[in-house]
Design a protein around this motif. Sequence first.
Motif, PDB file in Angstrom:
ATOM      1  N   LEU A  47       4.173 -14.638  -3.009  1.00  0.00           N
ATOM      2  CA  LEU A  47       5.739 -14.944  -3.024  1.00  0.00           C
ATOM      3  C   LEU A  47       5.952 -15.750  -1.945  1.00  0.00           C
ATOM      4  CD1 LEU A  47       8.479 -13.848  -3.865  1.00  0.00           C
ATOM      5  CD2 LEU A  47       8.301 -11.998  -1.974  1.00  0.00           C
ATOM      6  N   THR A  48       5.623 -15.656  -0.670  1.00  0.00           N
ATOM      7  CA  THR A  48       5.958 -16.527   0.279  1.00  0.00           C
ATOM      8  C   THR A  48       5.248 -18.021   0.140  1.00  0.00           C
ATOM      9  OG1 THR A  48       5.322 -14.702   1.829  1.00  0.00           O
ATOM     10  CG2 THR A  48       5.582 -17.206   2.693  1.00  0.00           C
ATOM     11  N   VAL A  49       4.323 -18.364  -0.916  1.00  0.00           N
ATOM     12  CA  VAL A  49       3.575 -19.438  -0.856  1.00  0.00           C
ATOM     13  C   VAL A  49       4.534 -20.154  -2.436  1.00  0.00           C
ATOM     14  CG1 VAL A  49       1.754 -20.820  -2.132  1.00  0.00           C
ATOM     15  CG2 VAL A  49       1.179 -19.192  -0.259  1.00  0.00           C
ATOM     16  N   TYR A  50       5.012 -19.166  -3.066  1.00  0.00           N
ATOM     17  CA  TYR A  50       5.609 -19.688  -4.186  1.00  0.00           C
ATOM     18  C   TYR A  50       7.198 -20.038  -3.804  1.00  0.00           C
ATOM     19  CZ  TYR A  50       8.853 -19.864  -8.113  1.00  0.00           C
ATOM     20  OH  TYR A  50       9.635 -20.069  -9.154  1.00  0.00           O
ATOM     21  N   PHE A 107       8.052 -21.418  -0.618  1.00  0.00           N
ATOM     22  CA  PHE A 107       7.705 -22.204   0.109  1.00  0.00           C
ATOM     23  C   PHE A 107       7.416 -23.847  -0.996  1.00  0.00           C
ATOM     24  CE2 PHE A 107       4.564 -25.312   2.383  1.00  0.00           C
ATOM     25  CZ  PHE A 107       5.661 -25.707   3.447  1.00  0.00           C
ATOM     26  N   ILE A 108       6.749 -23.412  -1.802  1.00  0.00           N
ATOM     27  CA  ILE A 108       6.396 -24.624  -2.833  1.00  0.00           C
ATOM     28  C   ILE A 108       7.814 -25.061  -3.356  1.00  0.00           C
ATOM     29  CG2 ILE A 108       5.274 -25.501  -4.687  1.00  0.00           C
ATOM     30  CD1 ILE A 108       2.813 -24.013  -3.531  1.00  0.00           C
ATOM     31  N   ASP A 109       8.443 -24.052  -3.983  1.00  0.00           N
ATOM     32  CA  ASP A 109       9.588 -24.189  -4.684  1.00  0.00           C
ATOM     33  C   ASP A 109      10.719 -24.594  -3.729  1.00  0.00           C
ATOM     34  OD1 ASP A 109      11.599 -23.891  -7.049  1.00  0.00           O
ATOM     35  OD2 ASP A 109      12.373 -22.157  -5.868  1.00  0.00           O
ATOM     36  N   CYS A 110      10.936 -24.583  -2.520  1.00  0.00           N
ATOM     37  CA  CYS A 110      11.816 -24.899  -1.595  1.00  0.00           C
ATOM     38  C   CYS A 110      11.466 -26.518  -1.317  1.00  0.00           C
ATOM     39  CB  CYS A 110      11.587 -24.035  -0.311  1.00  0.00           C
ATOM     40  SG  CYS A 110      12.915 -24.697   1.076  1.00  0.00           S
ATOM     41  N   LEU A 111      10.054 -26.927  -1.248  1.00  0.00           N
ATOM     42  CA  LEU A 111       9.601 -28.332  -1.026  1.00  0.00           C
ATOM     43  C   LEU A 111      10.082 -28.944  -2.216  1.00  0.00           C
ATOM     44  CD1 LEU A 111       6.137 -27.917   0.667  1.00  0.00           C
ATOM     45  CD2 LEU A 111       8.666 -28.759   1.936  1.00  0.00           C
ATOM     46  N   ASN A 112       9.839 -28.361  -3.374  1.00  0.00           N
ATOM     47  CA  ASN A 112      10.135 -29.118  -4.611  1.00  0.00           C
ATOM     48  C   ASN A 112      11.458 -29.370  -5.075  1.00  0.00           C
ATOM     49  OD1 ASN A 112       7.264 -30.009  -5.045  1.00  0.00           O
ATOM     50  ND2 ASN A 112       6.963 -28.146  -5.982  1.00  0.00           N
ATOM     51  N   THR A 113      12.301 -28.729  -4.379  1.00  0.00           N
ATOM     52  CA  THR A 113      13.885 -28.660  -5.052  1.00  0.00           C
ATOM     53  C   THR A 113      14.501 -29.637  -4.601  1.00  0.00           C
ATOM     54  OG1 THR A 113      13.832 -26.189  -4.886  1.00  0.00           O
ATOM     55  CG2 THR A 113      16.025 -27.164  -4.829  1.00  0.00           C
ATOM     56  N   PRO A 114      15.203 -30.369  -5.292  1.00  0.00           N
ATOM     57  CA  PRO A 114      16.015 -31.776  -4.623  1.00  0.00           C
ATOM     58  C   PRO A 114      17.007 -31.142  -3.646  1.00  0.00           C
ATOM     59  CG  PRO A 114      15.845 -31.656  -7.097  1.00  0.00           C
ATOM     60  CD  PRO A 114      15.255 -30.519  -6.761  1.00  0.00           C
ATOM     61  N   GLU A 115      17.359 -32.171  -2.881  1.00  0.00           N
ATOM     62  CA  GLU A 115      18.477 -31.757  -1.745  1.00  0.00           C
ATOM     63  C   GLU A 115      19.619 -31.310  -2.323  1.00  0.00           C
ATOM     64  OE1 GLU A 115      19.342 -30.835   1.913  1.00  0.00           O
ATOM     65  OE2 GLU A 115      17.422 -31.995   1.634  1.00  0.00           O
ATOM     66  N   GLU A 116      19.960 -31.829  -3.424  1.00  0.00           N
ATOM     67  CA  GLU A 116      21.530 -31.553  -4.061  1.00  0.00           C
ATOM     68  C   GLU A 116      21.568 -30.137  -4.742  1.00  0.00           C
ATOM     69  OE1 GLU A 116      19.122 -34.186  -6.633  1.00  0.00           O
ATOM     70  OE2 GLU A 116      19.891 -34.812  -4.759  1.00  0.00           O
ATOM     71  N   VAL A 166      13.074 -24.496   4.705  1.00  0.00           N
ATOM     72  CA  VAL A 166      11.584 -24.477   4.729  1.00  0.00           C
ATOM     73  C   VAL A 166      11.265 -23.894   5.843  1.00  0.00           C
ATOM     74  CG1 VAL A 166       9.506 -26.048   5.185  1.00  0.00           C
ATOM     75  CG2 VAL A 166      11.213 -26.730   3.336  1.00  0.00           C
ATOM     76  N   LEU A 167      12.016 -24.013   7.088  1.00  0.00           N
ATOM     77  CA  LEU A 167      11.556 -23.320   8.226  1.00  0.00           C
ATOM     78  C   LEU A 167      11.760 -21.689   8.310  1.00  0.00           C
ATOM     79  CD1 LEU A 167      13.061 -25.974  11.011  1.00  0.00           C
ATOM     80  CD2 LEU A 167      10.566 -25.271  10.451  1.00  0.00           C
ATOM     81  N   ILE A 168      12.985 -21.472   7.470  1.00  0.00           N
ATOM     82  CA  ILE A 168      13.035 -19.981   7.358  1.00  0.00           C
ATOM     83  C   ILE A 168      11.927 -19.154   6.549  1.00  0.00           C
ATOM     84  CG2 ILE A 168      14.733 -18.405   6.285  1.00  0.00           C
ATOM     85  CD1 ILE A 168      17.047 -20.068   6.985  1.00  0.00           C
ATOM     86  N   VAL A 169      11.645 -20.025   5.528  1.00  0.00           N
ATOM     87  CA  VAL A 169      10.427 -19.389   4.597  1.00  0.00           C
ATOM     88  C   VAL A 169       9.300 -19.290   5.270  1.00  0.00           C
ATOM     89  CG1 VAL A 169       9.370 -19.885   2.577  1.00  0.00           C
ATOM     90  CG2 VAL A 169      11.588 -20.091   2.661  1.00  0.00           C
ATOM     91  N   LEU A 170       8.860 -20.269   6.393  1.00  0.00           N
ATOM     92  CA  LEU A 170       7.787 -20.279   7.040  1.00  0.00           C
ATOM     93  C   LEU A 170       7.630 -19.407   8.408  1.00  0.00           C
ATOM     94  CD1 LEU A 170       6.662 -24.044   7.133  1.00  0.00           C
ATOM     95  CD2 LEU A 170       5.425 -22.342   6.016  1.00  0.00           C
ATOM     96  N   VAL A 171       8.780 -19.151   8.957  1.00  0.00           N
ATOM     97  CA  VAL A 171       9.167 -18.584  10.111  1.00  0.00           C
ATOM     98  C   VAL A 171       9.131 -16.885   9.690  1.00  0.00           C
ATOM     99  CG1 VAL A 171      10.301 -17.933  12.017  1.00  0.00           C
ATOM    100  CG2 VAL A 171       9.840 -20.187  11.581  1.00  0.00           C
ATOM    101  N   PHE A 172      10.035 -16.531   8.866  1.00  0.00           N
ATOM    102  CA  PHE A 172      10.086 -15.436   8.223  1.00  0.00           C
ATOM    103  C   PHE A 172       9.621 -15.066   6.931  1.00  0.00           C
ATOM    104  CE2 PHE A 172      13.836 -16.391  10.830  1.00  0.00           C
ATOM    105  CZ  PHE A 172      13.701 -15.613  11.871  1.00  0.00           C
ATOM    106  N   PRO A 173       8.315 -14.963   6.764  1.00  0.00           N
ATOM    107  CA  PRO A 173       7.558 -15.250   5.413  1.00  0.00           C
ATOM    108  C   PRO A 173       8.126 -14.364   4.351  1.00  0.00           C
ATOM    109  CG  PRO A 173       6.045 -15.120   7.345  1.00  0.00           C
ATOM    110  CD  PRO A 173       7.207 -14.878   7.841  1.00  0.00           C
ATOM    111  N   VAL A 227      11.034 -11.845   4.322  1.00  0.00           N
ATOM    112  CA  VAL A 227      12.355 -12.106   4.132  1.00  0.00           C
ATOM    113  C   VAL A 227      12.973 -13.312   3.835  1.00  0.00           C
ATOM    114  CG1 VAL A 227      14.679 -11.642   5.505  1.00  0.00           C
ATOM    115  CG2 VAL A 227      12.566 -10.288   5.936  1.00  0.00           C
ATOM    116  N   GLY A 228      12.315 -14.362   4.595  1.00  0.00           N
ATOM    117  CA  GLY A 228      12.770 -15.905   4.227  1.00  0.00           C
ATOM    118  C   GLY A 228      12.231 -16.338   2.674  1.00  0.00           C
ATOM    119  N   ALA A 229      11.540 -15.748   2.235  1.00  0.00           N
ATOM    120  CA  ALA A 229      11.082 -16.033   0.677  1.00  0.00           C
ATOM    121  C   ALA A 229      12.092 -15.311  -0.095  1.00  0.00           C
ATOM    122  CB  ALA A 229       9.671 -15.594   0.334  1.00  0.00           C
ATOM    123  N   ILE A 230      12.155 -14.239   0.123  1.00  0.00           N
ATOM    124  CA  ILE A 230      13.189 -13.381  -0.663  1.00  0.00           C
ATOM    125  C   ILE A 230      14.914 -14.147  -0.686  1.00  0.00           C
ATOM    126  CG2 ILE A 230      14.535 -11.311  -0.921  1.00  0.00           C
ATOM    127  CD1 ILE A 230      11.680  -9.902  -0.102  1.00  0.00           C
TER     128      ILE A 230
END
Length: 130
Positions: free
Chosen positions: A13-16, A18-27, A38-45, A47-50
């Motif tokens: 879930l966390t990896v998904y 993270f990758i989804d966050c990186l691939n999402t366009p800024e807009e 990205v930092l939230i997903v990485l620091v709070f794996p 909870v951040g992913a959810i």
Amino acid sequence: MLRYLPFLLLIALTVYAFIDCLNTPEEEVKHLQKVVWVLIVLVFPIVGAIVWLYSGKKRQASAGRARRTRWVAPDDNPEFLNSLREEREEQDRTRERDEERDARKDTDREKDTDRDRDRDRDRDRDRDKD
């Protein structure tokens, strides 16, 4: 083996996320900047992913997914057919240019041959006079 399954699912879930966050366009990112997400997903794996999956990205309704363009066979795709037509026309133009260039070369060769023949004839005539 089953006792590792929850951990593997959380990591997946966390990896998904993270990758989804990186691939999402800024807009398409909501509420915060993409870097912060990205930092939230990485620091709070977990909870951040959810939180990312729930509220970090603009999601389309199911009706929007139905409007998504569908795959079209190449022979039914007008864009593909136009690209083929343009490519063929470009090849025809190139071939015509090459043929014109070759014809000019042949004409130039004939002119050179005629010029050489005239020069030889003039030289022979001059020699005969002497």
